[in-house]
Design a protein around this motif. Structure first.
Motif, short mmCIF file in Angstrom:
data_model
loop_
_atom_site.label_atom_id
_atom_site.label_comp_id
_atom_site.label_asym_id
_atom_site.label_seq_id
_atom_site.Cartn_x
_atom_site.Cartn_y
_atom_site.Cartn_z
N ALA A 10 73.11 43.31 44.71
CA ALA A 10 72.04 43.47 45.40
C ALA A 10 71.11 42.08 45.59
CB ALA A 10 71.06 44.51 44.62
N ARG A 11 71.73 40.99 44.66
CA ARG A 11 70.86 39.86 44.54
C ARG A 11 71.66 38.85 45.55
NH1 ARG A 11 70.79 36.72 38.80
NH2 ARG A 11 69.25 38.46 38.31
N CYS A 12 72.91 38.56 45.33
CA CYS A 12 73.44 37.60 46.30
C CYS A 12 74.31 38.07 47.53
CB CYS A 12 74.27 36.76 45.35
SG CYS A 12 75.87 37.56 44.85
N ASP A 13 74.35 39.33 47.62
CA ASP A 13 75.04 40.26 48.77
C ASP A 13 76.57 39.94 48.93
OD1 ASP A 13 74.64 41.96 50.67
OD2 ASP A 13 73.92 40.77 52.29
N ARG A 14 76.87 39.64 47.68
CA ARG A 14 78.49 39.24 47.85
C ARG A 14 79.23 40.82 47.24
NH1 ARG A 14 79.82 33.40 46.05
NH2 ARG A 14 78.59 32.17 47.49
N CYS A 23 77.76 41.00 38.59
CA CYS A 23 78.36 40.41 39.52
C CYS A 23 78.93 39.24 39.25
CB CYS A 23 77.32 40.09 40.63
SG CYS A 23 77.93 39.02 41.87
N PRO A 24 80.25 39.14 39.61
CA PRO A 24 81.04 37.81 39.29
C PRO A 24 80.47 36.44 39.78
CG PRO A 24 82.54 38.87 40.67
CD PRO A 24 81.18 39.68 40.43
N TYR A 25 79.57 36.66 40.94
CA TYR A 25 79.14 35.24 41.20
C TYR A 25 77.80 34.76 41.00
CZ TYR A 25 82.62 36.87 44.31
OH TYR A 25 84.10 37.17 44.94
N ALA A 28 74.32 38.94 38.22
CA ALA A 28 73.12 40.28 38.18
C ALA A 28 73.89 41.45 37.93
CB ALA A 28 72.62 40.41 39.87
N ARG A 29 73.18 42.09 36.90
CA ARG A 29 73.95 43.69 36.34
C ARG A 29 73.82 44.59 37.80
NH1 ARG A 29 74.30 45.90 31.68
NH2 ARG A 29 73.51 44.00 30.64
N ARG A 30 74.69 45.19 37.64
CA ARG A 30 74.74 46.40 38.66
C ARG A 30 73.84 47.25 38.32
NH1 ARG A 30 80.44 49.35 39.31
NH2 ARG A 30 79.52 50.45 37.81
N ILE A 31 73.00 47.89 39.07
CA ILE A 31 72.18 48.95 38.96
C ILE A 31 72.73 50.11 39.98
CG2 ILE A 31 69.90 49.98 39.53
CD1 ILE A 31 69.26 46.84 39.88
N GLY A 32 72.85 51.14 38.96
CA GLY A 32 73.42 52.39 39.27
C GLY A 32 74.86 52.44 40.25
#
Length: 223
Positions: A10-14, A23-25, A28-32
């Motif tokens: 949701a943050r870097c859109d990768r 997210c490994p990039y 950011a924590r995955r939400i839901g």
């Protein structure tokens, strides 16, 4: 085509694997559940796997169906041959004695009745006879005097008559030192119904006649 869903950050859109919680990039924590990517391709993959599994089951069932022999083709279990009966039952008995032999006779013959034992011999009375009649008669008293060394004979009378050869006749002296009693045969049947008395010394003794439980006696004085 990937089996595991991909998620868009949701943050870097990768895109990254749905097994990750961050997210490994960008970290950011995955939400839901996040944003799924290529959901259409993932659904198609599941459907394809299901079709392959069903096809495998169908092939296996077909192999079993065509390789199993039909029931009619199974070899029947042989049955024991049953003897055939002809119209002449006697021929069958002679031909198969082990099967059609008649049953043994189990009839038990009644035992022969055992013979009844003869009735017991019962002597009711015995008497000593000498002289011309019975001992104790007026001319034959129950006491008799006899000279020393002079013999005298007596006879036995048994009742019922005719038992002389069926019973044991016993003559005795109550004092063998005074006189001896010697049985003698005096009848045709061979029974020792008589006795000879000979005085041996002076004195008194009884001459006893015994048949079973019955007896008679006479007193003899030797002078």
């Amino acid at each position: 085509m990937a089996i595991v869903n991909e998620i868009k950050c949701a943050r870097c859109d990768r895109k990254y694997s749905g097994v990750r919680s961050r997210c490994p990039y960008c970290g950011a924590r995955r939400i839901g559940r996040g944003k799924y990517s290529e959901n259409t391709d993932n659904s198609k993959g599941k459907m394809l796997i299901s079709v392959l599994i069903m096809a495998a089951f169908t092939v296996a069932a077909g192999v079993l169906l065509f390789t199993t022999p039909p029931v009619d083709a199974l070899e029947p279990i042989p049955e024991e041959d049953e003897p055939l009966l002809s119209d002449n039952i006697e021929d069958d008995i002679d031909r198969l004695p082990g099967i059609y032999a008649p049953a043994p006779d189990t009839t038990i013959d009644d035992p022969e009745p055992s013979p009844e034992p003869p009735p017991p011999i019962v002597v009711t009375n015995v008497q000593i006879r000498y002289g011309t009649g019975l001992a104790g008669a007026p001319h034959d008293p129950r006491e008799l005097t006899q000279r020393l060394g002079q013999p005298i004979e007596f006879r036995a009378r048994i009742e019922p008559p005719g038992l002389e050869n069926e019973v044991e006749i016993i003559w005795e002296s109550t004092n063998p030192d005074v006189f001896e009693a010697i049985p003698v045969i005096v009848d045709v049947g061979g029974a020792a119904v008589g006795v000879r008395v000979t005085g041996l010394s002076r004195g008194n003794a009884h001459l006893v006649l015994r048949v079973g439980d019955v007896e008679d006696r006479v007193l003899i004085r030797i002078s």
